[in-house]
Scaffold this active site. Structure first.
Site, short mmCIF file in Angstrom:
data_model
loop_
_atom_site.label_atom_id
_atom_site.label_comp_id
_atom_site.label_asym_id
_atom_site.label_seq_id
_atom_site.Cartn_x
_atom_site.Cartn_y
_atom_site.Cartn_z
N ASP A 173 0.90 -1.15 0.00
CA ASP A 173 0.00 0.00 0.00
C ASP A 173 0.94 1.19 0.00
O ASP A 173 1.58 1.48 1.02
CB ASP A 173 -0.88 0.01 1.26
CG ASP A 173 -1.83 1.19 1.26
OD1 ASP A 173 -1.39 2.30 0.91
OD2 ASP A 173 -3.00 1.01 1.60
N HIS A 174 1.04 1.88 -1.14
CA HIS A 174 2.14 2.85 -1.25
C HIS A 174 1.99 4.02 -0.25
O HIS A 174 2.96 4.71 0.02
CB HIS A 174 2.34 3.33 -2.70
CG HIS A 174 1.35 4.37 -3.15
ND1 HIS A 174 0.10 4.05 -3.59
CD2 HIS A 174 1.43 5.71 -3.22
CE1 HIS A 174 -0.54 5.16 -3.92
NE2 HIS A 174 0.24 6.19 -3.71
N HIS A 236 -5.83 2.73 1.31
CA HIS A 236 -5.11 3.91 1.79
C HIS A 236 -5.79 4.59 2.98
O HIS A 236 -5.14 4.90 3.98
CB HIS A 236 -4.97 4.94 0.67
CG HIS A 236 -4.31 4.41 -0.58
ND1 HIS A 236 -3.33 3.46 -0.56
CD2 HIS A 236 -4.50 4.70 -1.89
CE1 HIS A 236 -2.95 3.20 -1.80
NE2 HIS A 236 -3.65 3.94 -2.62
C1 BG6 Z 1 -3.65 4.69 -6.17
C2 BG6 Z 1 -5.03 4.70 -6.76
O1 BG6 Z 1 -3.50 3.60 -5.29
O2 BG6 Z 1 -3.43 5.90 -5.46
C3 BG6 Z 1 -5.20 5.90 -7.67
O3 BG6 Z 1 -5.24 3.50 -7.48
C4 BG6 Z 1 -4.85 7.18 -6.95
O4 BG6 Z 1 -6.53 5.96 -8.19
C5 BG6 Z 1 -3.50 7.07 -6.26
O5 BG6 Z 1 -4.83 8.23 -7.90
C6 BG6 Z 1 -3.23 8.26 -5.38
O6 BG6 Z 1 -1.91 8.18 -4.91
P1 BG6 Z 1 -1.09 9.50 -4.52
O7 BG6 Z 1 0.19 8.99 -4.03
O8 BG6 Z 1 -1.00 10.33 -5.78
O9 BG6 Z 1 -1.90 10.20 -3.46
#
Ligand code: BG6
Length: 479
Positions: A173-174, A236
């Site tokens: 989960d980044h 997230h």
């Molecule tokens: C991803 C989703 O996990 O996270 C995307 O699949 C979303 O839809 C993105 O745009 C948002 O990540 P960040 O790091 O730009 O907030």
């Protein structure tokens, strides 16, 4: 410096690999963090040769990496690590070819990064095992979403678990790789100041907002089947909620941290049936303007159904049924094509128990995750001059100024953790399942009571009903 290993990226020509994984690996290479013998093998069906793939990768890395960080010398070294292999992951025989291509090296670590649709996870794990590629040194990285419901997540976890031990599985989960998200743990567990007031008696409510200006870009076919609940909330937003709400783990290690997070997910009060009408809002963007530019309605986006009722916005009032948080609403909100891109957590404290002065607001702690990395505490102070006129002022900590070094992208940190075998910032099997267990009844409630999405113009702050959700309780979003 990490161990020698092979990093295999399934979905090597996809958006994630080209926009995130390769630039992250390039940075790690440039900073000297990868073992000289670490090889990267991108895998896809597109019939490219290695030179063509390297050219494709270079184009994308140049576009993603800051100009000052991209040097021809570093690129040449990185490109030499980069290999490309054409295969069809549904064909068992192709895994035999893959094993021969990799050559001997059971003692080398192998990382399989599945940057592809979850419906292929099961086949890939099974074929890797048959081809003798799933030994104890191997690790597998699964991108979210893990399934599209509890049932499918259980099936994927079981299939992966039949081939790999849980310690070999890294569910990414980044958001957990973002600096400010980790800072949330530092703020809570390395500062004694907040702990005594971090509870129901002192906190009125919590807001977690992840707002985006982007639409679905070229991910329409995935997104139209997922929607904001599965794409953002299930992972997230619930991860952020866990970090705000969890008890201090006994140690900062993978099992201790994840055990505390699971306890929060399991304590989430179910929202089901008619409750979805009072506690959730679904929205979908219509046409509008973002940054002065006209953008189309969601249902006119590429690969999206013309009469799609997929949500691109969700607001939920969650509650945690435990000793620390009983009765404190956690308002979660996320949406695409909103007015501004930012992610933040707001901890709204209760007012003082006995007011001495007219006016005055309660304290509020704001943790801004992006675009700025900021922590600010709103305090009440006296306006200079006669009388006790109070005004809110901010104690502001700008983390980018406090620490000036280059910020790692979330994927850099997480890829290095996978290579080093540290799963603290990855989701454990029971964690993913507990998150689905809470999300599923909401999705079912929407379906059962035909809660079609409320329209909001692109470039706005979301549907009216998301504002009413708080206003009816005498609160408002921190817009
Ligand atoms: C991803 C989703 O996990 O996270 C995307 O699949 C979303 O839809 C993105 O745009 C948002 O990540 P960040 O790091 O730009 O907030």
């Amino acid at each position: 410096m990490t161990q020698p290993c092979d990093m295999l990226v399934f979905g090597g020509t996809g958006d994630l690999a080209l926009h995130k994984l390769l630039p992250a690996l390039y940075h790690l290479h440039r900073d000297g963090r990868l073992h000289p013998q670490l090889r990267i093998l991108a895998i896809a069906r597109n019939p490219l040769d290695v030179q063509q793939y390297r050219a494709l990768a270079e184009r994308h890395c140049r576009a993603q990496v800051a100009r000052a960080d991209f040097t021809n010398e570093a690129w040449a070294g990185f490109a030499a690590r980069l290999d490309y292999f054409v295969m069809d992951v549904s064909q068992s025989a192709d895994f035999g070819r893959l094993a021969r291509h990799l050559g001997p090296g059971e003692d080398r670590g192998r990382v399989y990064y599945l940057a592809i649709a979850p419906r292929l996870f099961e086949d890939i794990a099974r074929h890797l095992q048959i081809a003798g590629l799933a030994g104890p040194q191997a690790r597998i990285v699964l991108e979210k979403p893990i399934g599209h419901s509890l049932e499918s997540a259980l099936a994927i976890n079981a299939a992966i678990g039949a081939v790999f031990d849980e310690r070999q599985v890294f569910r990414i989960d980044h958001y957990l790789g973002k600096e400010t998200v980790q800072n949330l743990m530092a703020l809570r567990f390395a500062n004694a100041l907040f702990e005594p007031v971090w509870r129901a008696g002192h906190i009125d409510h919590v807001q977690i907002s992840v707002c985006e200006t982007l639409g679905v870009e070229n991910r329409g076919s995935y997104y139209d089947h997922a929607g904001a609940m599965r794409d953002m909330v299930q992972n997230h937003l619930l991860q952020l909620l866990c970090l705000v709400a969890m008890e201090a783990p006994v140690r900062f290690d993978a099992d201790a941290v994840r055990t505390e997070k699971v306890k929060i997910l399991e304590a989430l009060k179910p929202i089901s049936g008619l409750d979805v009408q009072d506690k959730t809002v679904r929205g979908q963007y219509g046409a509008g303007k973002i940054g002065g530019q006209e953008v189309p309605a969601y249902y006119f986006e590429k690969n999206v159904d013309n009469d799609s009722d997929t949500e691109t916005f969700v607001a939920v009032q969650a509650e945690i049924d435990n000793w620390r948080w009983a009765g404190v609403p956690f308002y979660l909100r996320t949406g695409k094509r909103l007015a501004r891109k930012y992610s933040e957590i707001v901890i709204q404290f209760k007012p003082v128990p006995h007011r001495l002065f007219n006016g005055g607001e309660a304290n509020r702690l704001l943790i801004r995750l992006q675009p700025e990395e900021r922590i600010s505490l709103q305090l009440m102070a006296k306006n200079p001059g006669k009388g006790m006129r109070l005004e809110p002022v901010e104690l502001d900590l700008n983390l980018a100024q406090a620490f000036s070094q280059r910020r790692w992208d979330a994927y850099e940190r997480l890829l290095l953790d996978v290579i080093e075998g540290d799963s603290t910032l990855f989701m454990r099997r029971d964690e993913v399942e507990a998150a689905w267990r809470w999300v599923d009844p909401i999705l079912e409630g929407w379906h059962e009571y035909y809660q079609s999405p409320r329209s909001y113009p692109a470039g706005s702050t979301g549907p009216e009903q998301a504002h009413s959700l708080l206003e009816l309780q005498g609160r408002e979003w921190n817009d």
